[in-house]
Motif scaffolding. Structure first.
Motif, PDB file in Angstrom:
ATOM      1  N   GLY A 134     -18.277   5.348  -0.221  1.00  0.00           N
ATOM      2  CA  GLY A 134     -18.353   6.812  -0.155  1.00  0.00           C
ATOM      3  C   GLY A 134     -17.160   7.471   0.510  1.00  0.00           C
ATOM      4  O   GLY A 134     -16.044   7.440  -0.011  1.00  0.00           O
ATOM      5  N   GLY A 135     -17.392   8.047   1.678  1.00  0.00           N
ATOM      6  CA  GLY A 135     -16.349   8.831   2.342  1.00  0.00           C
ATOM      7  C   GLY A 135     -15.292   8.015   3.065  1.00  0.00           C
ATOM      8  O   GLY A 135     -14.270   8.566   3.500  1.00  0.00           O
ATOM      9  N   ILE A 136     -15.507   6.725   3.212  1.00  0.00           N
ATOM     10  CA  ILE A 136     -14.509   5.897   3.928  1.00  0.00           C
ATOM     11  C   ILE A 136     -13.314   5.668   2.997  1.00  0.00           C
ATOM     12  O   ILE A 136     -13.503   5.183   1.882  1.00  0.00           O
ATOM     13  CB  ILE A 136     -15.106   4.529   4.326  1.00  0.00           C
ATOM     14  CG1 ILE A 136     -16.378   4.691   5.158  1.00  0.00           C
ATOM     15  CG2 ILE A 136     -14.071   3.696   5.065  1.00  0.00           C
ATOM     16  CD1 ILE A 136     -17.086   3.368   5.460  1.00  0.00           C
ATOM     17  N   PRO A 137     -12.106   5.991   3.448  1.00  0.00           N
ATOM     18  CA  PRO A 137     -10.947   5.813   2.540  1.00  0.00           C
ATOM     19  C   PRO A 137     -10.483   4.359   2.469  1.00  0.00           C
ATOM     20  O   PRO A 137      -9.338   4.030   2.773  1.00  0.00           O
ATOM     21  CB  PRO A 137      -9.879   6.732   3.151  1.00  0.00           C
ATOM     22  CG  PRO A 137     -10.274   6.948   4.553  1.00  0.00           C
ATOM     23  CD  PRO A 137     -11.747   6.691   4.699  1.00  0.00           C
ATOM     24  N   ILE A 138     -11.361   3.489   2.017  1.00  0.00           N
ATOM     25  CA  ILE A 138     -11.051   2.052   2.027  1.00  0.00           C
ATOM     26  C   ILE A 138     -10.130   1.666   0.864  1.00  0.00           C
ATOM     27  O   ILE A 138      -9.310   0.757   0.988  1.00  0.00           O
ATOM     28  CB  ILE A 138     -12.348   1.202   2.026  1.00  0.00           C
ATOM     29  CG1 ILE A 138     -12.036  -0.288   2.229  1.00  0.00           C
ATOM     30  CG2 ILE A 138     -13.171   1.398   0.757  1.00  0.00           C
ATOM     31  CD1 ILE A 138     -11.446  -0.644   3.544  1.00  0.00           C
ATOM     32  N   ILE A 139     -10.235   2.376  -0.243  1.00  0.00           N
ATOM     33  CA  ILE A 139      -9.344   2.060  -1.370  1.00  0.00           C
ATOM     34  C   ILE A 139      -7.907   2.392  -0.978  1.00  0.00           C
ATOM     35  O   ILE A 139      -6.981   1.615  -1.185  1.00  0.00           O
ATOM     36  CB  ILE A 139      -9.759   2.853  -2.641  1.00  0.00           C
ATOM     37  CG1 ILE A 139     -11.196   2.492  -3.047  1.00  0.00           C
ATOM     38  CG2 ILE A 139      -8.787   2.624  -3.786  1.00  0.00           C
ATOM     39  CD1 ILE A 139     -11.423   1.056  -3.426  1.00  0.00           C
ATOM     40  N   LYS A 140      -7.744   3.560  -0.375  1.00  0.00           N
ATOM     41  CA  LYS A 140      -6.413   3.983   0.072  1.00  0.00           C
ATOM     42  C   LYS A 140      -5.860   2.989   1.096  1.00  0.00           C
ATOM     43  O   LYS A 140      -4.686   2.621   1.057  1.00  0.00           O
ATOM     44  CB  LYS A 140      -6.547   5.365   0.726  1.00  0.00           C
ATOM     45  CG  LYS A 140      -5.239   6.053   1.020  1.00  0.00           C
ATOM     46  CD  LYS A 140      -4.779   6.788  -0.191  1.00  0.00           C
ATOM     47  CE  LYS A 140      -3.627   7.723   0.105  1.00  0.00           C
ATOM     48  NZ  LYS A 140      -3.114   8.293  -1.134  1.00  0.00           N
ATOM     49  N   ALA A 141      -6.712   2.566   2.011  1.00  0.00           N
ATOM     50  CA  ALA A 141      -6.260   1.633   3.055  1.00  0.00           C
ATOM     51  C   ALA A 141      -5.826   0.311   2.433  1.00  0.00           C
ATOM     52  O   ALA A 141      -4.756  -0.213   2.757  1.00  0.00           O
ATOM     53  CB  ALA A 141      -7.387   1.407   4.068  1.00  0.00           C
ATOM     54  N   LEU A 142      -6.644  -0.223   1.545  1.00  0.00           N
ATOM     55  CA  LEU A 142      -6.316  -1.520   0.936  1.00  0.00           C
ATOM     56  C   LEU A 142      -5.089  -1.423   0.040  1.00  0.00           C
ATOM     57  O   LEU A 142      -4.243  -2.304   0.018  1.00  0.00           O
ATOM     58  CB  LEU A 142      -7.492  -2.002   0.072  1.00  0.00           C
ATOM     59  CG  LEU A 142      -8.699  -2.575   0.800  1.00  0.00           C
ATOM     60  CD1 LEU A 142      -9.839  -2.807  -0.187  1.00  0.00           C
ATOM     61  CD2 LEU A 142      -8.341  -3.879   1.497  1.00  0.00           C
ATOM     62  N   ARG A 143      -5.019  -0.334  -0.712  1.00  0.00           N
ATOM     63  CA  ARG A 143      -3.986  -0.237  -1.739  1.00  0.00           C
ATOM     64  C   ARG A 143      -2.634   0.177  -1.172  1.00  0.00           C
ATOM     65  O   ARG A 143      -1.601  -0.238  -1.653  1.00  0.00           O
ATOM     66  CB  ARG A 143      -4.450   0.763  -2.803  1.00  0.00           C
ATOM     67  CG  ARG A 143      -3.693   0.698  -4.088  1.00  0.00           C
ATOM     68  CD  ARG A 143      -4.443   1.335  -5.229  1.00  0.00           C
ATOM     69  NE  ARG A 143      -4.826   2.707  -4.929  1.00  0.00           N
ATOM     70  CZ  ARG A 143      -5.582   3.453  -5.729  1.00  0.00           C
ATOM     71  NH1 ARG A 143      -6.035   2.939  -6.865  1.00  0.00           N
ATOM     72  NH2 ARG A 143      -5.892   4.675  -5.421  1.00  0.00           N
ATOM     73  N   GLU A 144      -2.692   0.989  -0.114  1.00  0.00           N
ATOM     74  CA  GLU A 144      -1.438   1.537   0.400  1.00  0.00           C
ATOM     75  C   GLU A 144      -1.198   1.196   1.860  1.00  0.00           C
ATOM     76  O   GLU A 144      -0.162   0.666   2.224  1.00  0.00           O
ATOM     77  CB  GLU A 144      -1.420   3.050   0.176  1.00  0.00           C
ATOM     78  CG  GLU A 144      -1.497   3.385  -1.320  1.00  0.00           C
ATOM     79  CD  GLU A 144      -1.590   4.871  -1.596  1.00  0.00           C
ATOM     80  OE1 GLU A 144      -0.778   5.624  -1.038  1.00  0.00           O
ATOM     81  OE2 GLU A 144      -2.481   5.277  -2.364  1.00  0.00           O
ATOM     82  N   GLY A 145      -2.180   1.511   2.716  1.00  0.00           N
ATOM     83  CA  GLY A 145      -1.959   1.318   4.153  1.00  0.00           C
ATOM     84  C   GLY A 145      -1.702  -0.131   4.528  1.00  0.00           C
ATOM     85  O   GLY A 145      -0.959  -0.417   5.465  1.00  0.00           O
ATOM     86  N   LEU A 146      -2.329  -1.060   3.800  1.00  0.00           N
ATOM     87  CA  LEU A 146      -2.215  -2.487   4.136  1.00  0.00           C
ATOM     88  C   LEU A 146      -1.314  -3.224   3.155  1.00  0.00           C
ATOM     89  O   LEU A 146      -1.368  -4.451   3.051  1.00  0.00           O
ATOM     90  CB  LEU A 146      -3.603  -3.131   4.166  1.00  0.00           C
ATOM     91  CG  LEU A 146      -4.577  -2.559   5.203  1.00  0.00           C
ATOM     92  CD1 LEU A 146      -5.952  -3.200   5.075  1.00  0.00           C
ATOM     93  CD2 LEU A 146      -4.041  -2.736   6.625  1.00  0.00           C
ATOM     94  N   THR A 147      -0.468  -2.486   2.457  1.00  0.00           N
ATOM     95  CA  THR A 147       0.287  -3.093   1.353  1.00  0.00           C
ATOM     96  C   THR A 147       1.262  -4.169   1.814  1.00  0.00           C
ATOM     97  O   THR A 147       1.689  -5.006   1.017  1.00  0.00           O
ATOM     98  CB  THR A 147       0.988  -1.984   0.533  1.00  0.00           C
ATOM     99  OG1 THR A 147       1.360  -2.512  -0.721  1.00  0.00           O
ATOM    100  CG2 THR A 147       2.201  -1.416   1.244  1.00  0.00           C
ATOM    101  N   ALA A 148       1.600  -4.183   3.105  1.00  0.00           N
ATOM    102  CA  ALA A 148       2.518  -5.219   3.606  1.00  0.00           C
ATOM    103  C   ALA A 148       1.848  -6.565   3.741  1.00  0.00           C
ATOM    104  O   ALA A 148       2.515  -7.596   3.836  1.00  0.00           O
ATOM    105  CB  ALA A 148       3.052  -4.800   4.983  1.00  0.00           C
ATOM    106  N   ASN A 149       0.526  -6.557   3.752  1.00  0.00           N
ATOM    107  CA  ASN A 149      -0.222  -7.755   4.144  1.00  0.00           C
ATOM    108  C   ASN A 149      -0.598  -8.666   2.989  1.00  0.00           C
ATOM    109  O   ASN A 149      -0.832  -8.209   1.876  1.00  0.00           O
ATOM    110  CB  ASN A 149      -1.536  -7.328   4.820  1.00  0.00           C
ATOM    111  CG  ASN A 149      -1.303  -6.750   6.189  1.00  0.00           C
ATOM    112  OD1 ASN A 149      -1.423  -7.434   7.183  1.00  0.00           O
ATOM    113  ND2 ASN A 149      -0.932  -5.469   6.235  1.00  0.00           N
ATOM    114  N   SER A 150      -0.695  -9.942   3.342  1.00  0.00           N
ATOM    115  CA  SER A 150      -1.462 -10.843   2.489  1.00  0.00           C
ATOM    116  C   SER A 150      -2.882 -10.739   3.031  1.00  0.00           C
ATOM    117  O   SER A 150      -3.161 -11.147   4.161  1.00  0.00           O
ATOM    118  CB  SER A 150      -0.920 -12.266   2.637  1.00  0.00           C
ATOM    119  OG  SER A 150      -1.757 -13.139   1.946  1.00  0.00           O
ATOM    120  N   ILE A 151      -3.765 -10.120   2.245  1.00  0.00           N
ATOM    121  CA  ILE A 151      -5.146  -9.945   2.719  1.00  0.00           C
ATOM    122  C   ILE A 151      -5.830 -11.315   2.719  1.00  0.00           C
ATOM    123  O   ILE A 151      -5.719 -12.065   1.740  1.00  0.00           O
ATOM    124  CB  ILE A 151      -5.937  -8.966   1.810  1.00  0.00           C
ATOM    125  CG1 ILE A 151      -5.227  -7.607   1.686  1.00  0.00           C
ATOM    126  CG2 ILE A 151      -7.380  -8.798   2.293  1.00  0.00           C
ATOM    127  CD1 ILE A 151      -5.233  -6.749   2.901  1.00  0.00           C
TER     128      ILE A 151
END
Ligand code: HSE
Length: 446
Positions: A134-151
């Motif tokens: 829902g309101g948690i911007p998790i897609i944005k975080a995974l796709r952009e904010g954490l883009t440096a990481n190997s998840i």
């Protein structure tokens, strides 16, 4: 610049929230997006109700195709839900050159590959922040904010209905069926709660996060899905005594052999922050190699929380509308031609630890036989708890049990699921094991 024009398909709970927030915060949203964003056309089967909600300045029709066919509409928001007509309309909107915003997790988890391919070919965006948590911007975080990481892994409470039910079961010591009825009466659970309580809704969301985290296609058909319907108050209580809480988790994990993608009830240490997420709230933990552990918490459903995510997508699209399509953020975070074919592992190959509860005859040698079978299978025991026979007696309501019996609770260390399945079958065959064995997976989330 003239405002970007949006057509809304379906003005229910989320649609009306989107309309209201967009209008209420229009000036600030405009300052952020660089131009105004206006819902100028709405399609809904209940035209009169929809017209009342949006006022006379917005055109309301009953035919969604009229919105898609309107050349002035730049973005179509799909809030119909399901895989049926929603899919047809999304594909038609893409074909008509419209960007699409959707909250439809089921649609994307099952048909995402086809939809994203069509959007890329047509040069339009499909945005879906509202589809997960829902309101948690998790897609944005995974796709952009954490883009440096190997998840490395993601574990989320991504279904509010089930988290509400589990919280109530724990608080009040009640069994699943009783709490479900109460949740339905209070409007926390749908009249038909199947998708929520069987874990399907959470699996749709986990599937989408898995694709974005690991750069694989969306593969809902490979997800392991188990809901909360078989959980009893006793297991929640025993877990508590051992320092754990039981949550329905969506888990996706990178391993040497492939990707784990699974939804099931799970023991997690009570001291983890996510173990303390109560009621209908959602939370997602993401472990990246560079950032370490991150936690995202908030409302996973509801009118304005979900509208918050829908409007974030509208703003993103408005900013990138005129950008070269090749420069846009890829739908699944990785460039479409760089997706990997790393397999999603069958559940038998998943490695995790376990909580087992066995109702056994309280006789000499029973525990030794059970633990002996685990030892023979090469499964290492972490802890054992044996419940007082007196407690079982009082719970059964009779002072005297026909066969003296007790509950043995075993926590194991990690082992591969296929090995645990075989060991459970052997233990179940013992004549002194009196009821079906309860097995709940356990994650330390360390
Ligand atoms: N039914 C979902 C929940 C919300 O209970 O979290 C929409 O996905």
């Amino acid at each position: 610049m003239k405002p970007i024009q949006v057509g809304l398909l379906g003005i229910g709970v989320v649609g009306s929230g989107t309309f209201n927030v967009l209008r209420r915060n229009q000036e600030e949203i405009k300052r952020r997006a660089g131009r105004g964003i206006e819902i100028t056309m709405v399609a809904d089967l209940n035209v009169a109700r929809a017209q009342e909600l949006v006022g006379p300045d917005v055109s309301v029709v009953s035919d969604a195709r009229a919105v898609i066919a309107n050349p002035d509409i730049d973005i179509v928001i799909e809030l119909i839900g399901g895989y049926g007509i929603a899919k047809t309309l999304v594909m038609e909107a893409i074909a008509a050159g419209k960007h699409v915003v959707t909250a439809n997790k089921a649609l994307l988890a099952v048909h995402g590959t086809e939809i994203f391919a069509a959007a890329s070919a047509r040069g339009v965006m499909v945005a879906f922040e509202a589809a997960v948590a829902g309101g948690i911007p998790i897609i944005k975080a995974l796709r952009e904010g954490l883009t440096a990481n190997s998840i490395q892994w993601i574990a989320g409470i991504i279904n509010g209905t089930t988290n509400f039910i589990l919280s109530e079961m724990r608080d009040k010591g009640l069994d699943f069926g009783v709490v479900l009825k109460e949740a339905q009466r209070l409007g926390y659970a749908e009249a038909d709660p199947t998708f929520d309580i069987e874990g399907v809704d959470a699996a749709h969301k986990a599937t989408i996060m898995s694709a974005i985290a690991f750069g694989i296609p969306v593969q809902f058909d490979k997800a392991y899905v188990e809901g909360i319907t078989k959980l009893g108050a006793a297991d929640i209580r025993y877990a508590e005594q051992l320092g754990y809480r039981i949550k329905l988790l969506g888990i996706t994990k990178r391993t040497h052999n492939g990707i784990e993608l699974r939804v099931h009830p799970c023991l997690i240490p009570a001291k983890r922050l996510i173990a303390n997420v109560e009621g209908a709230m959602n939370a997602v933990v993401v472990q990246g190699d560079a950032v370490g552990t991150t936690l995202y918490y908030g409302k996973g459903a509801g009118s304005e929380p979900t509208a918050s995510a829908v409007i974030a997508d509208l703003v993103d699209i408005t900013r990138l509308h005129t950008a070269d399509a090749a420069q846009r953020v890829p739908h699944l975070a990785f460039q479409p031609n760089a997706l990997s074919n790393t397999p999603v592992l069958p559940m038998g190959e998943v490695v995790t630890s376990y909580y087992l509860r066995l109702r056994v005859a309280d006789e000499t040698g029973v525990l030794a036989r059970v633990t002996g079978l685990l030892a023979e299978a090469g499964i290492s025991i972490d802890a054992v708890l044996q419940r007082e026979a007196d407690e079982i007696r009082s719970e059964s309501g009779s002072g005297q049990l026909q066969v003296p019996q007790t509950d043995v609770i075993i926590l194991t260390h990690d082992c591969v699921e296929a090995k645990m399945n075989a060991a459970i079958a052997q233990m179940q065959a013992l004549p002194t094991v009196l009821e079906p064995i309860t097995r709940i997976r356990k994650e330390e989330l360390a």
